[in-house]
Write a protein that holds these residues in place. Structure first.
Motif, PDB file in Angstrom:
ATOM      1  N   TYR A 182      -0.150   2.682  -2.304  1.00 48.54           N
ATOM      2  CA  TYR A 182       0.472   1.803  -1.319  1.00 48.54           C
ATOM      3  C   TYR A 182       0.663   2.534   0.014  1.00 48.54           C
ATOM      4  N   LYS A 184      -1.080   5.052   1.136  1.00 43.40           N
ATOM      5  CA  LYS A 184      -2.417   5.191   1.752  1.00 43.40           C
ATOM      6  C   LYS A 184      -2.835   3.900   2.438  1.00 43.40           C
ATOM      7  N   LEU A 185      -2.587   2.763   1.778  1.00 46.12           N
ATOM      8  CA  LEU A 185      -2.935   1.475   2.392  1.00 46.12           C
ATOM      9  C   LEU A 185      -2.170   1.256   3.684  1.00 46.12           C
ATOM     10  N   ASN A 187      -1.020   3.513   5.694  1.00 45.36           N
ATOM     11  CA  ASN A 187      -1.529   4.423   6.716  1.00 45.36           C
ATOM     12  C   ASN A 187      -2.853   3.955   7.313  1.00 45.36           C
ATOM     13  N   LYS A 188      -3.620   3.201   6.533  1.00 40.77           N
ATOM     14  CA  LYS A 188      -4.876   2.649   7.057  1.00 40.77           C
ATOM     15  C   LYS A 188      -4.631   1.492   8.007  1.00 40.77           C
ATOM     16  N   ASN A 189      -3.558   0.754   7.755  1.00 40.99           N
ATOM     17  CA  ASN A 189      -3.273  -0.444   8.561  1.00 40.99           C
ATOM     18  C   ASN A 189      -2.504  -0.074   9.746  1.00 40.99           C
TER      19      ASN A 189
END
Length: 189
Positions: A182, A184-185, A187-189
């Motif tokens: 979660y 990591k997700l 940080n991508k957004n």
């Protein structure tokens, strides 16, 4: 899922709102992450829901089957909770009763949940009133004063849990992995 309480409504957790649902859930349960639970449930067609008062999300609830436990006809209450500033207004009880009704509508025979008297004493007071049976669970995490609650959904007497193994350590490892994923997700957004 439908509520009898005015202005209380639900939205099923899907791919479109799973990040929002996880963010809300982590405000309720800061040391846990249900992202993988929601994802698995969505893929299997099992429901998790966001609870809204008018248009404001404030809670979460859901149902899941736990095949490892070997009980056909049983569904478990998962990730049930509401934000602190919404407590004490009867909303938690309304969500629990609506979730029980949802389980009945899906033709389950028994609803179970596990909790901690130490971490969730207010919830245990509600469960003592609404559920048919509360049993101490002493196989894992004894220091947390775990309990398993059960409710019959078909009018028959509920079968006691009898301290069967719940796989809590495995569940917590999955929650830790979900939390890392979660983050990591995010940080991508």
């Amino acid at each position: 899922m439908i509520s009898k309480m005015p202005n209380l409504n639900y939205k099923e957790i899907t791919e479109e709102n799973i990040l929002f649902a996880t963010h809300l859930e982590m405000q309720i349960f800061p040391s846990s992450c249900g992202y993988f639970s929601y994802l698995k449930a969505y893929e299997k067609g099992a429901p998790y829901f966001l609870a809204y008062l008018d248009n404001e999300a404030f809670g979460i609830t859901g149902l899941y089957e736990e095949e490892r436990l070997g009980e056909k006809g049983t569904v478990w209450l998962g990730w049930y909770g509401i934000l602190k500033n919404y407590r004490g207004r009867g909303l938690g009880k309304a969500i629990l009763l609506d979730t029980i009704k949802e389980a009945e509508n899906r033709k389950y025979e028994t609803l179970r949940l596990y909790t901690s008297e130490k971490l969730c004493p207010e919830a245990c007071i509600l469960y003592d009133k609404v559920m048919d049976l509360g049993e101490n669970y002493t196989v894992e995490e004894k220091d947390l004063k775990r309990k398993v609650y059960s409710k019959s959904l078909n009018g028959k007497p509920v079968k006691p849990w009898k301290n069967k193994f719940l796989y809590l350590e495995e569940n917590h490892k999955e929650e830790e992995q979900a939390n890392k994923f979660y983050i990591k997700l995010l940080n991508k957004n």
